[in-house]
Design an enzyme around this catalytic site. Structure first.
Site, PDB file in Angstrom:
ATOM      1  N   THR A  93      51.343  42.159  82.672  1.00  0.00           N
ATOM      2  CA  THR A  93      52.705  41.971  83.386  1.00  0.00           C
ATOM      3  C   THR A  93      52.761  40.757  84.225  1.00  0.00           C
ATOM      4  O   THR A  93      52.359  41.035  85.601  1.00  0.00           O
ATOM      5  CB  THR A  93      53.715  43.024  83.729  1.00  0.00           C
ATOM      6  N   LYS A 168      60.198  41.622  79.332  1.00  0.00           N
ATOM      7  CA  LYS A 168      59.822  42.692  79.619  1.00  0.00           C
ATOM      8  C   LYS A 168      61.161  42.812  80.883  1.00  0.00           C
ATOM      9  O   LYS A 168      61.265  43.057  81.724  1.00  0.00           O
ATOM     10  CB  LYS A 168      58.132  42.794  80.279  1.00  0.00           C
ATOM     11  N   LYS A 243      57.578  44.967  91.543  1.00  0.00           N
ATOM     12  CA  LYS A 243      56.668  43.628  91.081  1.00  0.00           C
ATOM     13  C   LYS A 243      57.778  42.919  90.590  1.00  0.00           C
ATOM     14  O   LYS A 243      57.627  41.306  90.280  1.00  0.00           O
ATOM     15  CB  LYS A 243      55.166  43.764  91.115  1.00  0.00           C
TER      16      LYS A 243
HETATM   17  P1  NAD Z   1      44.678  48.253  88.115  1.00  0.00           P
HETATM   18  O1  NAD Z   1      44.914  47.946  89.323  1.00  0.00           O
HETATM   19  O2  NAD Z   1      44.895  49.722  87.876  1.00  0.00           O
HETATM   20  O3  NAD Z   1      43.896  47.404  86.738  1.00  0.00           O
HETATM   21  C1  NAD Z   1      43.887  46.766  86.932  1.00  0.00           C
HETATM   22  C2  NAD Z   1      42.192  46.063  86.729  1.00  0.00           C
HETATM   23  O4  NAD Z   1      41.728  44.334  86.159  1.00  0.00           O
HETATM   24  C3  NAD Z   1      41.185  46.661  87.853  1.00  0.00           C
HETATM   25  O5  NAD Z   1      40.164  47.651  87.157  1.00  0.00           O
HETATM   26  C4  NAD Z   1      40.779  45.450  88.328  1.00  0.00           C
HETATM   27  O6  NAD Z   1      39.400  45.363  88.891  1.00  0.00           O
HETATM   28  C5  NAD Z   1      40.519  44.041  87.814  1.00  0.00           C
HETATM   29  N1  NAD Z   1      40.513  43.285  87.797  1.00  0.00           N
HETATM   30  C6  NAD Z   1      40.898  42.433  88.930  1.00  0.00           C
HETATM   31  N2  NAD Z   1      40.593  41.101  88.741  1.00  0.00           N
HETATM   32  C7  NAD Z   1      39.619  41.063  87.381  1.00  0.00           C
HETATM   33  C8  NAD Z   1      39.278  40.278  87.329  1.00  0.00           C
HETATM   34  N3  NAD Z   1      38.651  38.277  88.226  1.00  0.00           N
HETATM   35  N4  NAD Z   1      37.917  40.024  86.099  1.00  0.00           N
HETATM   36  C9  NAD Z   1      37.643  41.473  85.622  1.00  0.00           C
HETATM   37  N5  NAD Z   1      38.688  42.103  86.056  1.00  0.00           N
HETATM   38  C10 NAD Z   1      39.284  41.580  87.107  1.00  0.00           C
HETATM   39  O7  NAD Z   1      46.781  47.646  86.899  1.00  0.00           O
HETATM   40  P2  NAD Z   1      46.937  48.923  85.265  1.00  0.00           P
HETATM   41  O8  NAD Z   1      48.016  50.031  86.661  1.00  0.00           O
HETATM   42  O9  NAD Z   1      46.076  48.806  84.720  1.00  0.00           O
HETATM   43  O10 NAD Z   1      48.172  47.612  85.417  1.00  0.00           O
HETATM   44  C11 NAD Z   1      47.930  46.693  84.952  1.00  0.00           C
HETATM   45  C12 NAD Z   1      48.711  45.316  84.678  1.00  0.00           C
HETATM   46  O11 NAD Z   1      49.323  45.871  83.448  1.00  0.00           O
HETATM   47  C13 NAD Z   1      49.341  45.323  85.580  1.00  0.00           C
HETATM   48  O12 NAD Z   1      49.755  43.398  85.088  1.00  0.00           O
HETATM   49  C14 NAD Z   1      50.604  45.778  85.532  1.00  0.00           C
HETATM   50  O13 NAD Z   1      51.363  45.006  86.285  1.00  0.00           O
HETATM   51  C15 NAD Z   1      51.176  46.600  83.967  1.00  0.00           C
HETATM   52  N6  NAD Z   1      51.864  47.356  83.875  1.00  0.00           N
HETATM   53  C16 NAD Z   1      51.018  48.537  83.928  1.00  0.00           C
HETATM   54  C17 NAD Z   1      51.784  50.092  84.137  1.00  0.00           C
HETATM   55  C18 NAD Z   1      52.127  51.164  85.276  1.00  0.00           C
HETATM   56  O14 NAD Z   1      51.549  52.198  85.229  1.00  0.00           O
HETATM   57  N7  NAD Z   1      50.562  50.742  85.706  1.00  0.00           N
HETATM   58  C19 NAD Z   1      53.268  50.154  83.304  1.00  0.00           C
HETATM   59  C20 NAD Z   1      53.862  48.377  82.451  1.00  0.00           C
HETATM   60  C21 NAD Z   1      52.357  47.440  82.313  1.00  0.00           C
END
Ligand code: NAD
Length: 295
Positions: A93, A168, A243
């Protein structure tokens, strides 16, 4: 079966990648956190030394990363390393402007980009029942569909580049406003001596009915089970709602569209997070509203 690169193996990305691997696809994965890559490796996926290595020999690339600047930084590494004609799907997102930049960068390199953010949270990611809202060409969407349908229950092609992110943030801005409205109504009902059950029975069958009341009631013990029944354990964390409200305000600023309710909702979530809301579901804002000073 496809060769797929998956970059970003966090709370959402890892279970999404697991579902792709279970469906028989060949997964090449990368994350900056070694433990995340190790978890994927134990699920039978191939660990790459870098994001660029992961994408070098695949037909489909999926990214699931925290925010727009990180997505653009990762795209700078992987776009030149990817095969021409590969489909590149960003499921993070992020802000609409960054999503459009990611599209332009990918198209210039002969790739087929899609922005495809999700709703459904961690439970939906694990169950493979996410909703994907996608922006990009018909060709990119058609090629991505078989892969997205492994991770999701519903796919909506919203339009061209950035349309998925636009859908979204518009949905989530409305959700925040309607949740705050539902919380205010239940809080006022309580002060007026009305039982929460009576308020629910009327509102849920009258013109105030909405998802925030009927499906995700912020009062414990009322309506279908929701985070309110579990001490506001998320669910959808207030931090993530803030966010998304920030992203909708950024888009409102860029387009010049007035969104006074969305702006106020963002400020209320900022205050809620400072005053005990950290780590709670977004419906927990009812607890803050019940104690907030009137004025
Ligand atoms: P998270 O922080 O758990 O996962 C993000 C991952 O990206 C981490 O493992 C991190 O180490 C990795 N990362 C960061 N920089 C990086 C790089 N340069 N190269 C490779 N990997 C890298 O976050 P999440 O909860 O999995 O959410 C991910 C996305 O999905 C976000 O944009 C969030 O807004 C969206 N989202 C999350 C949810 C939820 O319920 N968690 C729901 C809908 C959407």
């Amino acid at each position: 079966m496809s060769r797929i690169a998956f970059i970003g193996l966090g709370n959402m990305g890892l279970p999404m990648a697991v579902n792709l691997a279970k469906a028989g696809h060949e997964l090449h994965v990368f994350d900056t956190v070694a433990a995340a890559v190790e978890s994927a490796r134990t699920e039978g996926m191939m660990a790459a030394a870098s994001a660029a290595d992961a994408v070098a020999d695949v037909e489909i690339i999926v990214t699931m990363l925290p925010n727009g600047p990180i997505v653009l930084k990762v795209f700078e590494d992987i776009v030149p390393a990817a095969q021409k004609g590969a489909v590149i799907i960003d499921c993070s997102t992020i802000d609409v402007a960054s999503a459009k930049k990611a599209h332009a960068m990918s198209e210039a390199a002969g790739l087929l980009p899609l922005d495809a953010p999700v709703s459904g949270g961690i439970a939906g990611a694990a169950a493979g029942t996410l909703t994907f809202m996608a922006g990009g060409s018909k060709e990119a969407f058609a090629k991505a569909e078989p892969v997205l349908s492994v991770m999701g229950g519903k796919l909506v092609h919203c339009g061209g580049g950035g349309a998925g992110q636009s859908a979204k943030i518009c949905n989530n801005m409305l959700l925040a406003v309607s949740m705050i409205g539902a919380c205010e109504s239940f809080a006022l009902a309580e002060k007026l001596g009305l039982s929460a059950q009576a308020a629910y029975d009327v509102i849920s069958t009258s013109s105030g009915f909405c998802w925030s009341v009927n499906k995700y009631c912020p009062v414990p013990g009322i309506g279908p089970e929701s985070p309110a029944d579990n001490d506001y354990k998320p669910g959808f964390a207030a931090e993530l709602m803030l966010k998304d409200l920030g992203l909708s305000q950024q888009a409102a600023g860029e387009t010049g569209q007035a969104t006074p309710m969305g702006e106020h909702a963002m400020h209320l979530y900022e205050t809620f997070l400072k005053e005990g809301g950290a780590g709670k579901d977004f419906s927990g804002i009812i607890e803050y509203l019940k104690t907030a000073a009137r004025g």
